[in-house]
Write an enzyme that holds these catalytic residues in place. Structure first.
Site, mmCIF file in Angstrom:
data_model
loop_
_atom_site.group_PDB
_atom_site.id
_atom_site.type_symbol
_atom_site.label_atom_id
_atom_site.label_comp_id
_atom_site.label_asym_id
_atom_site.label_seq_id
_atom_site.Cartn_x
_atom_site.Cartn_y
_atom_site.Cartn_z
ATOM 1 N N HIS A 1 0.740 -1.305 0.055
ATOM 2 C CA HIS A 1 0.210 0.130 0.006
ATOM 3 C C HIS A 1 0.887 1.283 -0.029
ATOM 4 C CE1 HIS A 1 0.008 0.713 4.419
ATOM 5 N NE2 HIS A 1 0.257 -0.267 4.466
ATOM 6 N N GLU B 1 -5.118 1.627 2.519
ATOM 7 C CA GLU B 1 -5.213 0.532 3.301
ATOM 8 C C GLU B 1 -5.361 0.973 4.898
ATOM 9 O OE1 GLU B 1 -3.234 -2.624 6.004
ATOM 10 O OE2 GLU B 1 -2.882 -0.400 5.850
ATOM 11 N N GLU B 2 -4.795 1.935 5.052
ATOM 12 C CA GLU B 2 -4.716 2.306 6.728
ATOM 13 C C GLU B 2 -6.309 2.875 7.178
ATOM 14 O OE1 GLU B 2 -2.335 1.793 8.547
ATOM 15 O OE2 GLU B 2 -0.547 1.749 7.553
ATOM 16 N N ASP C 1 5.810 1.372 7.166
ATOM 17 C CA ASP C 1 4.423 0.885 6.879
ATOM 18 C C ASP C 1 3.936 1.831 5.781
ATOM 19 O OD1 ASP C 1 2.007 -0.260 6.986
ATOM 20 O OD2 ASP C 1 1.555 0.216 8.993
ATOM 21 N N HIS D 1 3.392 2.959 13.067
ATOM 22 C CA HIS D 1 2.134 4.135 13.215
ATOM 23 C C HIS D 1 2.751 5.393 14.089
ATOM 24 C CE1 HIS D 1 -1.546 1.956 11.757
ATOM 25 N NE2 HIS D 1 -0.338 1.627 11.299
#
Lengths: 336, 342
Positions: free
Chosen positions: A60, A198-199, A170, A307
């Protein structure tokens, strides 16, 4: 295009255009077909005329960040998370605002004045971003509601190049692996989907699965490493330095057994270390493809502090993942 | 150099209290062309002098060069470092990139979903945090006591503001550098000592020594002060970013000194604000005033938001106006008879 450039590129869910453009530029020679779709996914493919299973790799483009939701009379920005971002990690961090990347900082009350407030956690309602604007109108013009905000952490290597610190591993590590995979000729049709959003709910992958209709799909991701102080041993999913992590099960997917065994075999062939992802929690784009009766699997790079403004990962794990993925693509028709 | 260039250069250097050599060495080299001599005293304060005959009054202008820092408290299994964070709100630490003994690191804590019970309802404590420098064992880690600095590049915030860790008090140091530049080749009616003091953040040790040894006719402490920012209820009286230097008013500043500073600012048309300081000014001025036989003291401050955090912000124009106010004061001078009380 290195991991540094990919991690320093900026794109929150729904605001992936800068990252998408960068990835499109970086597609290697040999890619036969490039397209985008209605939600913003970027597709690249090679070996389209080859027989064999349609293989789809996914990574992603988006990263977690913040969004401008309002402005104060003084000209500061009010913010809310875009994707999962714990407010506790935000005070005092440098950020960039908007497509043009205006430099800003997230403020915090001076320690001398906060007194008993320091006994309560900071929530989003007590956070603001300073981009140097004086007054509400100036702030509104410079950074309208909806503007994206990203962390601003330069990519840095440590421990003699064995580890790296950056934002957005990420899933820029996944993007990096996908770009590497496209460098080599395959004896089957190889599709790559660089997905959006995606998140905020695996939204790009849903569309990508229906558009490509692969026989086999492998998600390349970042996952939480638990080799940090105080993590109860029972919840240590992965450890840095033990290679990429293969998923047995997570909250939303049970990967295809033979597919995962083929990755284990590729690990053996390439002498690359790998580890099982030892958790039933979490999830990734694989969940969006699973209901489409596709054989799905996931390989993830262990990262500490996902994150957050600064994650830390092992570059040894990354090179192991490159070797394992290369061996898997080479031997895929035999092992599957 | 421009004010922004001074700010950029000065905030790139790290100096916890007691470890000020780095800033001292930099200034010693940089300021030599603008000073008659540059000296270091027994406490470690650096002084750039504009000399003159003894009948000229001695004006001392002081800005501290130390900054708040974290410290390595303990090395724990896996090569992680426990930290101590005096004078810093630890809620700003999780997820921060730092520098320990010249190496990059990240401040980590247990992720929210793994914190036991309702620990998510409690704010972060020092003991929840650790520094990760990405090494796998405890052999190759910085020793206990090593200072830890915020590793954040300076940034331009909008057209006028500047942000970098350590602006407390490098913003004032930059103003003093600009002052010395502005006075280069100019006659002034005072002997001037620009002092760069040590140990302000741990009890103003440098300033106390300096005041006692020099016994100036007038001392001005230049520091940063709290600027108004959101979410500080009941603090509307704080200084405003961009409205000029804050002239301290209160027991730290005798009335004749206050009126001298205010009248010079007015005559030179330099924007300034009056800052109420009902008690301890929290600056070197508090120590200078009672050093030795006592020193007439003034306090001039640069407004700054998010003090002692990685996100300190100043308005560059405030730094320039502070330098201009100091320049005007040095060029105007004062008579010993203008000052209290002996």
């Amino acid at each position: 295009m290195g991991l540094k450039e990919l991690c320093e590129a900026r794109g929150t869910p729904g605001r992936e255009e800068l990252v998408r453009a960068m990835v499109k530029e970086a597609l290697p020679q040999g890619v036969e077909q490039v397209s985008t779709d209605a939600v913003g996914n970027l597709y690249a493919a090679r070996g389209l005329k080859k027989p064999g299973p349609r293989v789809l790799l996914l990574a992603h483009l988006d990263e977690v960040g913040l969004m401008v939701v309002g402005h104060t009379d003084e000209g500061y920005l009010r913010i809310r998370p875009a994707g999962g971002v714990d407010a506790a990690i935000l005070p005092g961090k440098p950020v960039r605002v908007g497509r043009d990347g205006k430099e800003g900082t997230i403020g915090i009350a001076p320690a001398h004045l906060s007194g008993k407030d320091r006994k309560v956690p900071i929530g989003y309602e007590g956070l603001f971003v300073d981009i140097g604007m004086h007054g509400r109108e100036a702030a509104r013009t410079a950074a309208p509601v909806g503007e994206m905000i990203t962390f601003d952490t330069p990519y840095t290597e440590s421990w003699d190049g064995h580890a790296a610190i950056a934002k957005a591993f990420d899933d820029r590590v996944g993007v990096h692996l996908c770009l590497r995979a496209l460098e080599h000729e395959t004896d089957f049709p190889l599709h790559v989907a660089f997905t959006v959003q995606e998140e905020v709910g695996l939204r790009g992958a849903r569309v990508a699965g229906r558009r490509i209709r692969p026989d086999v799909a492998l998600v390349l991701e970042a996952t939480a490493a638990g080799d940090t102080p105080e993590t109860p041993p029972g919840v240590v999913r992965t450890r840095l330095g033990e290679g990429p992590a293969l998923t047995v099960i997570d909250r939303s997917t049970i990967p295809d057994g033979p597919l995962m065994q083929s990755l284990v075999r590729a690990g053996e062939l390439s002498h690359a270390p790998w580890q099982w992802r030892r958790s039933v929690g979490g999830g990734n784009d694989a969940a969006a493809l699973w209901p489409e009766s596709v054989r799905v699997g996931a390989m993830s790079l262990p990262c500490r502090y996902l994150h957050s403004p600064a994650s830390l990962m092992s570059l040894d794990d990354l090179s192991a993942a490159e070797r394992l993925l290369g061996a898997w693509l080479q031997s895929l028709r035999e092992v599957l | 150099m421009t004010t922004r260039e001074w700010l950029t250069a000065l905030t790139a250097i790290h100096a916890a209290s007691g470890c000020e050599d780095s800033v001292r060495d930099y200034l010693e080299g940089r300021l030599a062309p603008f000073a008659d001599r540059v000296t270091t005293d027994g406490a470690g304060n650096l002084i750039a002098w504009r000399d003159g005959p003894k009948d000229k009054p001695l004006l001392l202008i002081a800005a501290h060069i130390d900054q708040v820092a974290l410290y390595v408290q303990q090395v724990i299994a896996g090569g992680y470092l426990r930290l101590r964070a005096p004078a810093i709100d630890v809620r700003c630490l999780p997820g921060l990139t730092v520098e320990v003994g010249g190496r990059p690191g990240v401040i980590g804590m247990l992720p929210p979903h793994l914190r036991r019970g309702n620990e998510g309802e409690k704010p972060v404590q020092e003991d929840d945090l650790y520094i990760d420098i990405g090494v796998p064992g405890t052999d190759d880690v910085p020793p206990v006591g090593t200072p830890v600095y915020f590793r954040i590049a300076p940034r331009s915030v909008g057209p006028r503001r500047f942000s970098a860790p350590g602006l407390d008090n490098r913003a004032s140091v930059a103003a003093l550098c600009r002052l010395l530049e502005a006075l280069q080749g100019k006659e002034i009616p005072v002997r001037l000592a620009c002092a760069f003091t040590v140990g302000e953040e741990i009890g103003r040790a440098g300033a106390a020594f300096l005041g006692t040894e020099q016994q100036p006719d007038l001392a001005l402490a230049v520091d940063v002060t709290f600027a108004r920012q959101p979410d500080l209820p009941g603090q509307d009286f704080l200084m405003e970013l961009g409205s000029g230097p804050a002239i301290g008013v209160g027991p730290n500043v005798p009335l004749p000194v206050e009126s001298l500073i205010c009248s010079v600012a007015e005559q030179a048309r330099i924007p300034a604000q009056r800052e109420p300081l009902p008690g301890d000014s929290g600056t070197d001025g508090w120590a200078l005033q009672v050093a030795g036989l006592g020193v007439p003291t003034g306090v001039i401050s640069i407004p700054l938001t998010s003090m002692h955090s990685p996100a300190e912000v100043v308005d560059v124009q405030d730094v320039e106006n502070t330098a201009e106010l100091l320049t005007a004061l040095a060029r105007t001078g004062f008579g010993r008879e203008d000052l209290p009380w002996d």
